[in-house]
Design a protein around this motif. Structure first.
Motif, PDB file in Angstrom:
ATOM      1  N   ASP A  36     -75.248 113.848 -23.948  1.00  0.00           N
ATOM      2  CA  ASP A  36     -75.812 112.554 -23.550  1.00  0.00           C
ATOM      3  C   ASP A  36     -77.111 112.707 -22.745  1.00  0.00           C
ATOM      4  O   ASP A  36     -78.048 111.926 -22.921  1.00  0.00           O
ATOM      5  N   LEU A  37     -77.139 113.727 -21.891  1.00  0.00           N
ATOM      6  CA  LEU A  37     -78.363 113.949 -21.101  1.00  0.00           C
ATOM      7  C   LEU A  37     -79.530 114.290 -22.015  1.00  0.00           C
ATOM      8  O   LEU A  37     -80.616 113.706 -21.895  1.00  0.00           O
ATOM      9  N   LEU A  38     -79.307 115.224 -22.940  1.00  0.00           N
ATOM     10  CA  LEU A  38     -80.404 115.635 -23.815  1.00  0.00           C
ATOM     11  C   LEU A  38     -80.853 114.478 -24.715  1.00  0.00           C
ATOM     12  O   LEU A  38     -82.054 114.287 -24.939  1.00  0.00           O
ATOM     13  N   LYS A  39     -79.892 113.697 -25.197  1.00  0.00           N
ATOM     14  CA  LYS A  39     -80.246 112.537 -26.024  1.00  0.00           C
ATOM     15  C   LYS A  39     -81.082 111.539 -25.228  1.00  0.00           C
ATOM     16  O   LYS A  39     -82.080 111.004 -25.729  1.00  0.00           O
ATOM     17  N   ALA A  40     -80.670 111.286 -23.986  1.00  0.00           N
ATOM     18  CA  ALA A  40     -81.404 110.331 -23.139  1.00  0.00           C
ATOM     19  C   ALA A  40     -82.811 110.843 -22.844  1.00  0.00           C
ATOM     20  O   ALA A  40     -83.789 110.084 -22.878  1.00  0.00           O
ATOM     21  N   ILE A  41     -82.916 112.146 -22.600  1.00  0.00           N
ATOM     22  CA  ILE A  41     -84.218 112.746 -22.294  1.00  0.00           C
ATOM     23  C   ILE A  41     -85.123 112.712 -23.533  1.00  0.00           C
ATOM     24  O   ILE A  41     -86.307 112.374 -23.444  1.00  0.00           O
ATOM     25  N   ALA A  42     -84.557 113.033 -24.695  1.00  0.00           N
ATOM     26  CA  ALA A  42     -85.338 113.029 -25.938  1.00  0.00           C
ATOM     27  C   ALA A  42     -85.866 111.620 -26.234  1.00  0.00           C
ATOM     28  O   ALA A  42     -87.004 111.451 -26.675  1.00  0.00           O
ATOM     29  N   LYS A  43     -85.024 110.636 -25.962  1.00  0.00           N
ATOM     30  CA  LYS A  43     -85.430 109.246 -26.194  1.00  0.00           C
ATOM     31  C   LYS A  43     -86.560 108.856 -25.239  1.00  0.00           C
ATOM     32  O   LYS A  43     -87.572 108.279 -25.654  1.00  0.00           O
TER      33      LYS A  43
END
Ligand code: GLN
Length: 232
Positions: A36-43
């Motif tokens: 979830d962290l990486l997805k949020a950061i990528a977004k």
């Protein structure tokens, strides 16, 4: 500049089972704090990722071989790894803890491991610690590729203890594993996102920039709380 994506999609390697950081939910979808962290950061930073949950040592190997652009796997930032990886800013603090069965009463310090067998996951900071102290305390070491078989081996008694990261052991206990942690945990370093040393510098810059933003806007806390509740 360093802070724009250079590749269309970044291949990110991760562990196969490291709950609550990466694990499969009941729909067989990979979820967890790292995911979830990486997805949020990528977004936030406008880059695309494709994650592959290959296991810890395989993630290390793939990143070193350039088959993955980076890895996020509850990976501790250690001095040795800094020789071959570039790390992001730390995003989580976790120690490593020895776990025994709840019913075990004769293991209260490392000395009590004499003649016993201790499990570790391949390539981990726990493995480095357990290997380093093997002769000092006189235990045997059994290496596992993934946590599920290691936990099972403790339950069936083929190992007497294992070492794994404290939040992961705590989570397993909350999920119903009958484990106890009788020894004060070891400091192994904070978690960081990693790329092969010198490669994909923009990924580290984007991760750091995104991490700052999701910490400032509350998304980071929300994600951690979602998986750890008030325990975080
Ligand atoms: N934090 C530990 C390490 O970096 C364990 C990581 C893991 O098992 N995914 O070695």
């Amino acid at each position: 500049a360093d802070d724009k994506p250079v590749k269309d999609t970044y291949k990110i390697a991760s562990d196969s089972l490291f709950a609550p950081f990466e694990f499969q939910n009941s729909d067989k979808q990979y979820v967890g704090i790292d995911v979830d962290l990486l997805k949020a950061i990528a977004k936030t930073e406008n880059f695309k990722i494709a994650m592959d949950f290959v296991g810890f040592q395989t993630a290390v190997d793939q990143t070193q071989a350039g088959h993955a652009d980076g890895m996020i796997a509850g990976m501790s930032i250690t001095a040795e790894r800094k020789n071959v990886f570039d790390f992001s800013d730390p995003y989580f603090t976790a120690n490593a803890s020895l776990a025994v069965k709840k019913t075990t009463t004769d293991i209260k310090s490392y000395k009590d491991l004499k003649g016993k067998t201790v499990g570790v996951k391949n390539g981990t900071a726990s493995q480095a610690f357990i290997d380093k102290n093997k002769d000092k305390y006189g235990y045997k070491v059994k290496v596992f590729d993934a946590a599920d078989t290691m936990y099972q081996s403790l339950n069936t008694g083929s190992i007497n203890a294992f070492m794994d990261d404290e939040p992961v052991v705590k989570y397993a206990i909350i999920q119903g594993q009958e484990f106890a942690t009788p020894i004060t945990p070891e400091k192994i370093g904070e978690y960081g996102f990693a790329v092969k040393k010198g490669e994909n510098p923009e990924l580290i810059s984007m991760f750091n920039a995104g991490l700052k933003k999701i910490k400032a806007n509350g998304q980071y806390d929300k994600i951690v709380a979602k998986y750890m509740g008030n325990d975080a």
